[in-house]
Design a protein around this motif. Sequence first.
Motif, PDB file in Angstrom:
ATOM      1  N   TYR A 147      58.817  55.256  45.503  1.00 37.73           N
ATOM      2  CA  TYR A 147      57.885  54.806  46.536  1.00 37.73           C
ATOM      3  C   TYR A 147      58.422  53.617  47.322  1.00 37.73           C
ATOM      4  N   GLN A 148      59.684  53.234  47.068  1.00 32.38           N
ATOM      5  CA  GLN A 148      60.319  52.165  47.827  1.00 32.38           C
ATOM      6  C   GLN A 148      59.444  50.902  47.827  1.00 32.38           C
ATOM      7  N   THR A 149      59.054  50.489  46.649  1.00 33.85           N
ATOM      8  CA  THR A 149      58.203  49.315  46.484  1.00 33.85           C
ATOM      9  C   THR A 149      58.797  48.403  45.433  1.00 33.85           C
ATOM     10  N   GLU A 150      58.418  47.134  45.485  1.00 29.21           N
ATOM     11  CA  GLU A 150      58.883  46.143  44.516  1.00 29.21           C
ATOM     12  C   GLU A 150      57.780  45.893  43.487  1.00 29.21           C
ATOM     13  N   LEU A 151      58.122  46.021  42.236  1.00 29.98           N
ATOM     14  CA  LEU A 151      57.155  45.876  41.152  1.00 29.98           C
ATOM     15  C   LEU A 151      57.479  44.623  40.346  1.00 29.98           C
ATOM     16  N   VAL A 152      56.517  43.701  40.306  1.00 29.19           N
ATOM     17  CA  VAL A 152      56.693  42.434  39.581  1.00 29.19           C
ATOM     18  C   VAL A 152      55.619  42.350  38.503  1.00 29.19           C
ATOM     19  N   ILE A 153      56.053  42.275  37.235  1.00 29.80           N
ATOM     20  CA  ILE A 153      55.120  42.181  36.105  1.00 29.80           C
ATOM     21  C   ILE A 153      55.380  40.866  35.374  1.00 29.80           C
ATOM     22  N   SER A 154      54.368  40.073  35.217  1.00 33.59           N
ATOM     23  CA  SER A 154      54.492  38.786  34.518  1.00 33.59           C
ATOM     24  C   SER A 154      53.449  38.698  33.417  1.00 33.59           C
ATOM     25  N   ALA A 155      53.763  37.920  32.387  1.00 38.55           N
ATOM     26  CA  ALA A 155      52.868  37.744  31.239  1.00 38.55           C
ATOM     27  C   ALA A 155      52.068  36.459  31.374  1.00 38.55           C
ATOM     28  N   ASP A 156      50.806  36.527  31.022  1.00 38.00           N
ATOM     29  CA  ASP A 156      49.926  35.353  31.031  1.00 38.00           C
ATOM     30  C   ASP A 156      49.313  35.203  29.647  1.00 38.00           C
ATOM     31  N   PRO A 157      49.813  34.256  28.825  1.00 40.93           N
ATOM     32  CA  PRO A 157      49.286  34.103  27.457  1.00 40.93           C
ATOM     33  C   PRO A 157      47.811  33.743  27.404  1.00 40.93           C
ATOM     34  N   ALA A 158      47.272  33.174  28.476  1.00 41.71           N
ATOM     35  CA  ALA A 158      45.871  32.763  28.477  1.00 41.71           C
ATOM     36  C   ALA A 158      44.916  33.921  28.707  1.00 41.71           C
ATOM     37  N   MET A 159      45.445  35.064  29.098  1.00 43.62           N
ATOM     38  CA  MET A 159      44.571  36.210  29.366  1.00 43.62           C
ATOM     39  C   MET A 159      44.056  36.835  28.082  1.00 43.62           C
ATOM     40  N   LYS A 160      42.813  37.295  28.139  1.00 40.33           N
ATOM     41  CA  LYS A 160      42.232  38.024  27.019  1.00 40.33           C
ATOM     42  C   LYS A 160      42.727  39.471  27.056  1.00 40.33           C
ATOM     43  N   PRO A 161      42.634  40.206  25.947  1.00 40.47           N
ATOM     44  CA  PRO A 161      43.170  41.572  25.901  1.00 40.47           C
ATOM     45  C   PRO A 161      42.617  42.505  26.970  1.00 40.47           C
ATOM     46  N   THR A 162      41.366  42.278  27.387  1.00 40.30           N
ATOM     47  CA  THR A 162      40.766  43.197  28.367  1.00 40.30           C
ATOM     48  C   THR A 162      40.937  42.718  29.801  1.00 40.30           C
ATOM     49  N   GLU A 163      41.601  41.600  30.019  1.00 38.32           N
ATOM     50  CA  GLU A 163      41.760  41.064  31.369  1.00 38.32           C
ATOM     51  C   GLU A 163      43.095  41.495  31.975  1.00 38.32           C
ATOM     52  N   HIS A 164      43.115  41.609  33.284  1.00 42.54           N
ATOM     53  CA  HIS A 164      44.345  41.943  34.001  1.00 42.54           C
ATOM     54  C   HIS A 164      44.168  41.601  35.467  1.00 42.54           C
TER      55      HIS A 164
END
Length: 650
Positions: free
Chosen positions: A618-635
């Motif tokens: 799809y010619q797109t840039e995908l950036v995934i980062s981790a947030d330790p403060a997030m709860k399991p159901t949050e995104h």
Amino acid sequence: MANQQEKKETTNTTGTEKQRKATTGAWWKSTVTAEPGDAAKPPAKPEPDEAPVKDHGQPAEATKADHPPAPSKDEPPPVTGAQDKAEEPAPSGDAPSLTGEAEPPPVQKKRGRGPRKKSKPKKEQSQAVPEDDEGEEDERANVVKLLINAEEPEECRLALLEDGRLESIYVTTVSRINTRNNIYKAKVTGIEPNLQAAFVDYGTEKNGFLPFSEIHPEYFRQDLSDDIRELVEAHQWKKVSITDVLEKGQEMLVQVVKEEVGSKGANMTTYLSIPGRCVVLMPGSDSHGISRKIAGEERRRELREIMDALPIPEGVGWIVRTASIDMTKTALNRDVRFLIKLWKEIKTKGQTLAGVGLLYQDHDCVMRFLREHFDPMIQEIMVDDLAAFEKVQDFVEMLPARQKKVRVKLHRGARPIFNQYSVEDQIESIYQPRVNLPSGGSIVIEPTEALVSIDVNSGSTSKGKNFEETIFQANMEAAAELARQLRLRDLGGLIVVDFIDMRVTKNIREVEKKVKQMMKRDKAKFDVSRISRLGLMQISRQKLGSPIESGNYQICQYCRGRGTIRSVETLALFYLRRIHTGASRRQVTRIECRFPLEVTHFLLNNKRHELLELEEKYQTELVISADPAMKPTEHDISFVKAEKEDAGNK
């Protein structure tokens, strides 16, 4: 808590129902014509068409049978001999069920000895307050201590111990303020003819629910049509719509009979009752009666003569409570005068208050408990707060001489009072779903939106040689424990109990008898069915308030009350599908994602190949980062679209 604490005390009334539209000196907007110093008129004799006793959600002592005619679901039938029969010393233990049905006669006949009878009470104690029967007296003879933990201003706890075992717990916290029995000035905000009920604003976030049967005829519109007026005078309530007698914007005095539960507002009534230690006053009523738990016609006649001689204004009904069995005329007079003065203050405040708001608030946790639950069988009261200690002392000083034997002590130990008597662990156990039984079995209690389910497990009990006997033992233990747990947790509504299957009919009947016997110690009304062929028993228990757990626990921020959360793998795949769906849209050049730490690690380590394919396709840039403060159901997933071309090129 006053509204149902005396529910087993079926009252008898001898007042006269009057057809007039106003009650002199009793209604909140009327002028007081009978001062407390004036002599009260003797009550009229019962008329043949006197209305039967009916519970409007008030204390059983404060039954609104003889209020001015009130609408109800069923047309009240005439009573010819019920009043006289109720005046006679009736056998104790005639507790009405939640549905109003009487309990099976066999249970009442065989209601004998309690399961934990260890010692007989002293004679002077047994004469203080007669119990329902000898069996219940023996059961309650082991109550030895009342612990009051009022040291912290945010929480007040009272624990009733029987041989060191927790039998009752009452908790009041800042976040769980008791509103039951409070009186408010309210305004009708909505009328629902399909429900035959009105919604009233009484100064809180949620409106109160006021059924048609709880609306005093004094609040009916004055411009009733002739047809509606005839139906009202004939008590044909089924043919009367609430829209015919009530209108929006009306002001009225209401009392909370059931507190708010979840998203549901409080249940209200306009039949007011002001409880005292000895007497319950019922403004707007002409009824009067004496609790049926007070046995002995001579004593009942004495109390009736005392009350008739007291300066009670016309139009104010009264009920003599069970606690008055040993009270003197002076004590009754003091209690009545205080309640009359309190009612005048409530009425004056209601007339002068602009808008809606609180007019009367019930006592604090300590005094409310003592007023409703004090029993001469309590041998010792331990208090860890000086202010509460003085209140308890003042209360004991007002008791009759026979009931002053209770010892009141101020706790000054190094350890907290509940820890010293090993109560904290017992309190914590009532918040757990599983409760272990002595023989090795257990019961699992699971409240749901519709009902409370209780499952009985045999555990190691089934390892005995006589299988039927061991199963019977486990069910008997469960029958006693479930009644105690319902009382401690204050669970109400429909309760379904799944007992272990038994083959012997005699054992099944013994378990049923055991449940009913142990439930009779409860202050709430209840109704118990027989065990079905599937091994299920249905119990209907009155809700006295919110469950104790609701005031001390919050919904989990992770599972939202479900008790379980999705696994890391399932969450990762769910988010991957959302990324794929968003990337397939046109003009998406960048996808920014923030996930919990574990989900991020799984995507980057286990799904890196799939992520690279999405970027290339799809010619797109995908950036995934981790947030330790997030709860399991949050995104957080953001889709960045390509910049739009100039308007001239579109």
